[in-house]
Structures are given as C-alpha cells and as structure tokens.
Design an enzyme around this catalytic site. Structure first.
Site, mmCIF file in Angstrom:
data_model
loop_
_atom_site.group_PDB
_atom_site.id
_atom_site.type_symbol
_atom_site.label_atom_id
_atom_site.label_comp_id
_atom_site.label_asym_id
_atom_site.label_seq_id
_atom_site.Cartn_x
_atom_site.Cartn_y
_atom_site.Cartn_z
ATOM 1 N N TYR A 59 45.803 22.604 17.827
ATOM 2 C CA TYR A 59 44.496 23.142 18.204
ATOM 3 C C TYR A 59 43.367 22.148 17.901
ATOM 4 O O TYR A 59 42.309 22.215 18.511
ATOM 5 C CB TYR A 59 44.199 24.413 17.393
ATOM 6 C CG TYR A 59 44.724 25.711 17.955
ATOM 7 C CD1 TYR A 59 45.840 25.778 18.780
ATOM 8 C CD2 TYR A 59 44.083 26.907 17.635
ATOM 9 C CE1 TYR A 59 46.303 27.001 19.271
ATOM 10 C CE2 TYR A 59 44.534 28.131 18.123
ATOM 11 C CZ TYR A 59 45.646 28.170 18.934
ATOM 12 O OH TYR A 59 46.092 29.377 19.407
ATOM 13 N N CYS A 91 44.366 29.272 9.544
ATOM 14 C CA CYS A 91 44.026 28.058 10.286
ATOM 15 C C CYS A 91 42.513 27.849 10.227
ATOM 16 O O CYS A 91 41.752 28.719 10.666
ATOM 17 C CB CYS A 91 44.485 28.213 11.728
ATOM 18 S SG CYS A 91 43.985 26.869 12.811
ATOM 19 N N CYS A 205 42.905 21.827 6.364
ATOM 20 C CA CYS A 205 43.821 22.248 7.434
ATOM 21 C C CYS A 205 45.059 22.765 6.723
ATOM 22 O O CYS A 205 45.545 22.116 5.789
ATOM 23 C CB CYS A 205 44.174 21.064 8.330
ATOM 24 S SG CYS A 205 45.587 21.366 9.432
ATOM 25 N N THR A 206 45.551 23.915 7.138
ATOM 26 C CA THR A 206 46.651 24.535 6.394
ATOM 27 C C THR A 206 47.955 23.736 6.488
ATOM 28 O O THR A 206 48.860 23.940 5.685
ATOM 29 C CB THR A 206 46.881 25.972 6.887
ATOM 30 O OG1 THR A 206 47.051 25.945 8.315
ATOM 31 C CG2 THR A 206 45.716 26.874 6.524
ATOM 32 N N HIS A 207 48.040 22.833 7.446
ATOM 33 C CA HIS A 207 49.227 21.968 7.509
ATOM 34 C C HIS A 207 49.258 20.954 6.360
ATOM 35 O O HIS A 207 50.326 20.499 5.969
ATOM 36 C CB HIS A 207 49.227 21.159 8.817
ATOM 37 C CG HIS A 207 49.699 21.915 10.014
ATOM 38 N ND1 HIS A 207 48.955 22.895 10.611
ATOM 39 C CD2 HIS A 207 50.849 21.830 10.725
ATOM 40 C CE1 HIS A 207 49.620 23.370 11.652
ATOM 41 N NE2 HIS A 207 50.775 22.747 11.746
HETATM 42 N N1 DGL Z 1 46.698 24.469 10.720
HETATM 43 C C1 DGL Z 1 45.507 24.338 11.444
HETATM 44 C C2 DGL Z 1 44.256 24.310 10.565
HETATM 45 O O1 DGL Z 1 44.264 24.805 9.480
HETATM 46 C C3 DGL Z 1 45.361 23.337 12.544
HETATM 47 C C4 DGL Z 1 46.405 22.455 13.076
HETATM 48 C C5 DGL Z 1 46.161 22.156 14.537
HETATM 49 O O2 DGL Z 1 46.609 22.958 15.352
HETATM 50 O O3 DGL Z 1 45.501 21.147 14.841
HETATM 51 O O4 DGL Z 1 43.237 23.829 10.963
#
Ligand code: DGL
Length: 289
Positions: A59, A91, A205-207
């Site tokens: 996203y 997210c 970012c949660t990733h």
């Molecule tokens: N995990 C998502 C966040 O916390 C975004 C990762 C992505 O889709 O770019 O922003």
C-alpha cells in the site's frame, strides 16, 4: 485534519459482550502479524480473524485515492463475512489516511495504528528522532501533524523506505534477505550532528518489527526502536474490556488473503507458528484504472 488516532469513535468502552468477541486484524500483508501477537496476548479468549489485502500489497506506494477506495471496498466484504465486534487496522499507511472514512461508513469500532511519535519524543535524550515508515505514511499530512503536535521540540527525520516492507515479507516467506539490503533502507534514520546523534527510531510500519534482529545487528550505533503494537492492543482492551478468563492460551486464528499468491510452504509454517490454523483466500484483485 486531526482525528483521534488509536481510539474508537467514542472514548467509552463498548457495551459488555458476554461471548468471546470477534476481532478482525487487517493489514495490506504480513506486517499486521506484529500487532496480531499483542492482540492475542491481550485478549486470548477472542476469536481473531487476520485479513491481508495481499492483492494490493504494498500500500505504501499507492496513490491516496486508490488506498482510500480499496480499503473501503475490502472492509465492506470483510465485515459482511466475519461480523467483527471490533476491527484493528494494523497498518500505519491505512490508518493515517482512511480511519475517518471507515468510521463514518461502518458502525463497528476501529482501532488504528499510527507512528509512535509521542512516546519517541518522551524517550529521546539527544532530541534526534527518526520515523521509519512507508513512503505513503511519510508523505501524509497526518504524520506531519503528529510531529508538530507531539515532537515540536525534536529534530525529526522522516524516512519513507521503499522496499523494507517487501523485504520483511520475503524473509517470512523463506527467501534470503541480505544485511546490505536492509542497511540501505534504514541508513537514512541514523543522523549525526555536532550536538548528538539519533537515539530513537519509530517503527512506523507494522512490517518493520519483523526485521528487528537485522536492525539490531547492523545499526551504525545502538538506538531505541519503538513498536506501537502493545499500545494498539491496550487501546483494544480499553474498548472491549478485559477477558473473563485470561489464564488460558490464545485460541487459533483464522486468516484470509485477497490473493494468496505468495503463500509459500515456509510462509504457511511461519503463520502456523503464529497461531494461524485456518487459511483462506477470498480473491479480490486490485484493479487500477
Ligand atoms: N504494514 C503497513 C504499514 O503499517 C504497510 C505496508 C505496505 O503495504 O506498504 O504501514
């Protein structure tokens, strides 16, 4: 535009739910697993559904109108399918843009995830804070307003990392991720000035917490990394209340993907390790016009 970041529409808790609540945890991909872990710890009795819009991942590089309409469309389907008592938007890229629209469209309470700028400003000694986010979150007016409101006394470096969320997904899917690739993404967070250097980095970012072991191994100097997931789970508990029995282990999680194209055997194992026992694909291709 300001909105109440992690809160539900109303600050008041929900009317008590006597059965196990259904909590939907939603992200573009696998990053929400870092929030899922805290959600399960905080409400082990909840029936948790993890939903990933992997057909539209990442996203972070999408234009704002695309993110807005995509999230509303997918959420409509998820709410119809799972009837959650509460939705956790795991997210930052979504929350910093779409939360007001979600709250006005749907009656279910939402808890969002935003960069932990306030705790970072409280924790820094040097006054040099970096926010490691997706390009989308780094661009948002909302993120800039958070900085102005809570960190006006700090020098804040906003870093929009273009490939870090994909590296986190790759590693979880069993692909090799090199330190060099990770370092290239995080290096701009490390700022050195005559008066001091960065001592706090917000994982916006949660990733990103998925790669924490890499950061700690390769960072040019030690810093405090701030992950908002525990605060998100605390906010959920404020709204849902405490579990009736919190001594039982968390129950299995059901997961649903809008593509499932990257569900490798290694990823299936990693998901099983996180309590995801039941995997489904509810195909929703992203159509860009
Ligand atoms: N995990 C998502 C966040 O916390 C975004 C990762 C992505 O889709 O770019 O922003």
């Amino acid at each position: 535009m300001r909105f109440d970041l992690m809160a539900g529409t109303a600050a008041a808790p929900l009317a008590p739910i006597t059965r196990a609540p259904v909590v939907l945890v939603f992200d573009s991909g696998l990053g929400g697993l870092t929030v899922l872990a805290e959600v399960r710890r905080a409400r082990p009795d909840a029936r948790v559904v993890y939903a990933a819009d992997d057909a539209a991942f990442p996203y972070g590089g999408l234009a704002e109108p695309v993110v807005l309409s995509r999230v509303l469309t997918v959420m409509e389907r998820l709410i119809a399918l799972h009837a959650p008592d509460l939705v956790v938007i795991a997210c930052n890229t979504m929350t910093t843009l779409v939360l007001p629209a979600l709250r006005s469209r749907f009656s279910v309470p939402f808890v969002g995830t935003v960069p932990a700028i306030k705790p970072a400003a409280a924790a820094t000694r040097s006054g040099l804070v970096s926010v490691l986010a997706t390009p989308g979150t780094a661009r948002r007016d909302y993120t800039r307003e958070l900085i102005e409101t809570y960190a006006s006394g700090c020098a804040v470096t906003l870093v929009g990392a273009t490939g870090l969320a994909s590296l986190a997904e790759a590693e979880l899917s069993g692909l090799p991720v090199s330190s060099g690739e990770v370092l290239a993404e995080i290096a701009p967070c490390f700022v050195e000035m005559p008066a001091g250097r960065t001592d706090v980095v917000v994982l916006g970012c949660t990733h990103y917490p998925l790669l924490l072991a890499h950061y700690e191994a390769i960072a040019p100097w030690p810093v405090t990394w701030i992950d908002p997931a525990p605060a998100v789970a605390r906010r959920m508990v404020q709204l849902l209340g405490n579990p009736v029995h919190d001594d039982e282990p968390p129950g299995p999680v059901q997961a649903t993907f809008t593509s499932g194209a990257r569900l490798t055997p290694a990823l299936r194992m990693a998901l099983a390790d996180r309590g995801i026992a039941d995997l489904a694909v509810e195909a929703m291709p992203l159509i860009l016009q």
